[in-house]
Write an enzyme that holds these catalytic residues in place. Structure first.
Site, PDB file in Angstrom:
ATOM      1  N   SER A 117       1.092  -1.353  -0.018  1.00  0.00           N
ATOM      2  CA  SER A 117      -0.179   0.108   0.178  1.00  0.00           C
ATOM      3  C   SER A 117       0.803   1.442   0.024  1.00  0.00           C
ATOM      4  O   SER A 117       0.693   2.604  -1.130  1.00  0.00           O
ATOM      5  CB  SER A 117      -1.121  -0.310   0.868  1.00  0.00           C
ATOM      6  OG  SER A 117      -1.766  -0.955   1.126  1.00  0.00           O
ATOM      7  N   ARG A 166       1.397   4.722  -3.249  1.00  0.00           N
ATOM      8  CA  ARG A 166       1.194   5.835  -2.610  1.00  0.00           C
ATOM      9  C   ARG A 166       2.627   6.477  -3.157  1.00  0.00           C
ATOM     10  O   ARG A 166       2.346   7.355  -3.279  1.00  0.00           O
ATOM     11  CB  ARG A 166       0.627   5.793  -1.520  1.00  0.00           C
ATOM     12  CG  ARG A 166      -0.249   5.298  -1.500  1.00  0.00           C
ATOM     13  CD  ARG A 166      -1.336   5.031   0.888  1.00  0.00           C
ATOM     14  NE  ARG A 166      -2.221   4.894   0.480  1.00  0.00           N
ATOM     15  CZ  ARG A 166      -3.554   3.306   0.630  1.00  0.00           C
ATOM     16  NH1 ARG A 166      -2.114   2.384   0.035  1.00  0.00           N
ATOM     17  NH2 ARG A 166      -4.685   2.948   0.425  1.00  0.00           N
ATOM     18  N   GLY A 180      -5.665  -3.799  -7.743  1.00  0.00           N
ATOM     19  CA  GLY A 180      -7.181  -3.061  -7.522  1.00  0.00           C
ATOM     20  C   GLY A 180      -6.813  -1.530  -7.080  1.00  0.00           C
ATOM     21  O   GLY A 180      -7.338  -0.583  -7.132  1.00  0.00           O
ATOM     22  N   ASP A 207      -6.969  -7.734   4.556  1.00  0.00           N
ATOM     23  CA  ASP A 207      -5.973  -9.267   3.366  1.00  0.00           C
ATOM     24  C   ASP A 207      -5.142 -10.404   4.329  1.00  0.00           C
ATOM     25  O   ASP A 207      -4.966 -11.118   3.939  1.00  0.00           O
ATOM     26  CB  ASP A 207      -5.054  -7.712   3.267  1.00  0.00           C
ATOM     27  CG  ASP A 207      -5.237  -7.602   2.127  1.00  0.00           C
ATOM     28  OD1 ASP A 207      -5.889  -7.057   1.740  1.00  0.00           O
ATOM     29  OD2 ASP A 207      -4.761  -6.392   1.841  1.00  0.00           O
ATOM     30  N   LYS A 257     -12.430  -9.726  -3.347  1.00  0.00           N
ATOM     31  CA  LYS A 257     -10.886  -9.114  -3.616  1.00  0.00           C
ATOM     32  C   LYS A 257     -10.348  -9.799  -4.992  1.00  0.00           C
ATOM     33  O   LYS A 257     -11.019  -9.593  -6.247  1.00  0.00           O
ATOM     34  CB  LYS A 257     -10.412  -9.660  -2.545  1.00  0.00           C
ATOM     35  CG  LYS A 257     -10.701  -9.178  -1.728  1.00  0.00           C
ATOM     36  CD  LYS A 257     -10.238  -7.538  -1.588  1.00  0.00           C
ATOM     37  CE  LYS A 257     -10.374  -7.043   0.468  1.00  0.00           C
ATOM     38  NZ  LYS A 257     -10.333  -5.401  -0.015  1.00  0.00           N
TER      39      LYS A 257
HETATM   40  C1  S3P Z   1      -5.738  -1.116   0.091  1.00  0.00           C
HETATM   41  C2  S3P Z   1      -7.268  -1.885   0.561  1.00  0.00           C
HETATM   42  C3  S3P Z   1      -7.562  -2.250   1.243  1.00  0.00           C
HETATM   43  C4  S3P Z   1      -6.673  -3.861   0.709  1.00  0.00           C
HETATM   44  C5  S3P Z   1      -5.933  -3.940  -0.220  1.00  0.00           C
HETATM   45  C6  S3P Z   1      -4.844  -2.371  -0.370  1.00  0.00           C
HETATM   46  C7  S3P Z   1      -5.022  -0.206  -0.170  1.00  0.00           C
HETATM   47  O1  S3P Z   1      -8.940  -2.552  -0.129  1.00  0.00           O
HETATM   48  O2  S3P Z   1      -7.434  -5.101   0.582  1.00  0.00           O
HETATM   49  O3  S3P Z   1      -5.004  -5.470  -0.328  1.00  0.00           O
HETATM   50  O4  S3P Z   1      -3.968   0.149  -0.190  1.00  0.00           O
HETATM   51  O5  S3P Z   1      -5.298   0.928   0.335  1.00  0.00           O
HETATM   52  P1  S3P Z   1     -10.354  -1.611  -0.280  1.00  0.00           P
HETATM   53  O6  S3P Z   1      -9.651  -0.559  -0.123  1.00  0.00           O
HETATM   54  O7  S3P Z   1     -11.349  -2.641  -1.096  1.00  0.00           O
HETATM   55  O8  S3P Z   1     -10.717  -2.393   1.319  1.00  0.00           O
END
Ligand code: S3P
Length: 426
Positions: free
Chosen positions: A22, A26, A92, A313, A340
Site C-alpha cells: 500500500s 502511494r 485494485g 487482507d 478481492k
Molecule cells: C488497500 C486497501 C484494501 C486492501 C488492499 C490494499 C490499499 O482494499 O484489501 O489490498 O492500499 O488502500 P479495500 O480498500 O478495497 O478494502
C-alpha cells in the site's frame, strides 16, 4: 508452476519481509506528482507495484530502479497524457487510486487490467468521482473496467462512503487535490490510513477529525524521500507459520505496525498466540518495529466484526490458523472478501475442504472447525496471491501441493525461498 511443500519439522530464524504494498503504490504516485527527485527506499518490487511504476512512467514521471530502491523524478503536478491504455495488471489499489488521480487531470486515459481486475467493482470509485465532475465511462455503465477517464474541472464533495474501503477513500482524496473547494470523506469504519500519512509527509493538505477526512486543492510540492516499512500482510504468513509449527520461533524485523493494519495480531493474541511486537521507530510517518512469534496452542474464537477492516487482507491466513486451532472459529463481516483478487470467501472454503478441514460459509461469514488438517492436500490459489501463500502455510506441517505457486509474486516474490530458508525438514 506446481510447488510441493514437504512436511516441516520447525521454523526458525529472522526475516525482513518486502516493502509494504500500500505504501509503495502511494509513494510512487505522490513521488510522480512532486517537484524534483524522490528516493523511495526499500519499496515492494513485485507484480502489483511494478504495474504502478509502469503506469506512472507512462504518465510522464521518470522512475528508475536503483538497487533495492526507486528513484522518481516527479512531474510537478503536470502529468502527461498516456499514449496507450494503462495496464493495472492485478492491482485494485492501482486502478482505484489512479482513477482518482486522473479525474483531476485535463487529459484522457484508459485504465484496464487482467481478468480478475476486470471483474472487480469500480462503481465504488466512479460514483463519487463523477459527483466531483469527472467524465468516466466503463463497462456496465462505469461499474467495471476498462475505464475511460477525461478529467479536470472537479469540485469538492462531502462523501459518505457506503463501504469501509481505503481504496475508495484514497481515490476521492487524490481527486480532491485537484478540486475546487474542500473535499470531505466520511468513513463508516476506520480503514488503513496510509494516504493520510503520506499526504502529511509531502506537506499536502489533510485534516482528520473522527471519521471525517478533509483535503483541498494542492499547490505544487517538493519531492521528499520516503522509506517503505516491511509489509505486515506479508509478515502475517510467517507469523502464523511459526505459531502452528512445533518448536518454532520467527522474528520479523522492520515491519510496519500502523494500528490500522494490526487487527490480525489482536485476534491471534486472543487465540492464545505466543506473540510479541514493539514499535521501535517511525519511518516517515509510519510506525515500524519487530514481531516475534513462537509455537503456540491456539484456540478458536469469535472474531470482533469491527476488527475486519483492520485485517482485511489477513483473513485467508487467519483461516489457516483457525484450521490448526482447537475448537471453532467464527469470522463475520466478510462481505468485502467476495470482491478481492478472487472470491476469497469461496476460495478459503474450497481450500479448507481440500485440506480436510470442516468449514461452513454464509454470505459474509465463515465458521471453521479446527484440528483436522490432513496430509497431502492440494492448494488451489484461484489466481490469488494471498490464497496461495495462506494455504501453503496451512499445509506446511503435513505437506501440501500448491498449484500455480507463481501467484505469490504479485506481492511477495521471495516467499517460497524465505519459507525454505526458515524451515527444517524431517
Ligand atoms: C488497500 C486497501 C484494501 C486492501 C488492499 C490494499 C490499499 O482494499 O484489501 O489490498 O492500499 O488502500 P479495500 O480498500 O478495497 O478494502
Amino acid at each position: 508452476m506446481e510447488r510441493l511443500i514437504t512436511p516441516t519439522r520447525s521454523l526458525r530464524g529472522t526475516l525482513r519481509v518486502p516493502g509494504d504494498k500500500s505504501v509503495t503504490h502511494r509513494g510512487l504516485m505522490l513521488g510522480a506528482l512532486a517537484e524534483g527527485e524522490t528516493w523511495l527506499y526499500h519499496p515492494l518490487k513485485a507484480g502489483d507495484t511494478l504495474s504502478t511504476a509502469a503506469a506512472m512512467r507512462a504518465l510522464g514521471a521518470e522512475i528508475s530502479e536503483e538497487g533495492a530502491h526507486f528513484r522518481i523524478k516527479g512531474t510537478g503536478l503536470a502529468l502527461r497524457e498516456p499514449a496507450d491504455v494503462l495496464d493495472c495488471g492485478n492491482a485494485g489499489t492501482l486502478i482505484r487510486l489512479l482513477s482518482g488521480l486522473l479525474s483531476g487531470q485535463e487529459l484522457f486515459a484508459v485504465l484496464s487490467g487482467d481478468a480478475s481486475l476486470r471483474r472487480r467493482p469500480m462503481g465504488r470509485v466512479t460514483t463519487p468521482l463523477r459527483q466531483m465532475g469527472a467524465h468516466i465511462e466503463g463497462r456496465e455503465g462505469g461499474k467495471l473496467a476498462p475505464l475511460a477517464i477525461r478529467g479536470g474541472g472537479l469540485k469538492g464533495i462531502h462523501y459518505e462512503m457506503p463501504v469501509a474501503s481505503a481504496q475508495v477513500k484514497s481515490a476521492v482524496l487524490l481527486a480532491g487535490l485537484f478540486a475546487e473547494g474542500e473535499t470531505v470523506v466520511v468513513e463508516p469504519a476506520p480503514t488503513r490510513d496510509h494516504s493520510e500519512r503520506i499526504f502529511r509527509h509531502f506537506g499536502l493538505p489533510i485534516a482528520v477529525e473522527g471519521n471525517q477526512i478533509r483535503t483541498e486543492r494542492a499547490r505544487p510540492y517538493k519531492a521528499r524521500d520516503l522509506t517503505v516499512p516491511g509489509d505486515i500482510s506479508s509478515a502475517a504468513f510467517f507469523i502464523v507459520a511459526a505459531l502452528i509449527t512445533p518448536d518454532s520461533e520467527v522474528r520479523l524485523e522492520g515491519v510496519g505496525l500502523n494500528p490500522t493494519r494490526t487487527g490480525l495480531l489482536s485476534v491471534l493474541k486472543e487465540m492464545g498466540a505466543d506473540l510479541a511486537w514493539e514499535v521501535t521507530e517511525g519511518h516517515d510517518g509510519e510506525p515500524v518495529g519487530w514481531i516475534r512469534a513462537r509455537s503456540s496452542k491456539l484456540k478458536g474464537v469469535s472474531v470482533d466484526p469491527a476488527l475486519i477492516p483492520l485485517m482485511v487482507d489477513e483473513v485467508p491466513i487467519l483461516a489457516a490458523a483457525a484450521a490448526w486451532a482447537e475448537g471453532e472459529t467464527f469470522i463475520p463481516n466478510l462481505e468485502e472478501l467476495r470482491v478481492k483478487e478472487s472470491d476469497r470467501l469461496a476460495a478459503i472454503a474450497k481450500n479448507l475442504h481440500n485440506l480436510g478441514v470442516r468449514a461452513e460459509v454464509g454470505p459474509d461469514w465463515i465458521r471453521i472447525r479446527g484440528g483436522s488438517v490432513q496430509a497431502g492436500g492440494v492448494v488451489e490459489p484461484f489466481h490469488d496471491h494471498r490464497i496461495a501463500m495462506a494455504f501453503a502455510v496451512c499445509g506446511l506441517q503435513k505437506g501440501v501441493t500448491v498449484q500455480d505457486a507463481e501467484w505469490a509474486s504479485i506481492s511477495f516474490p521471495s516467499f517460497w525461498e524465505d519459507l525454505e530458508r526458515l524451515s527444517s525438514k524431517d
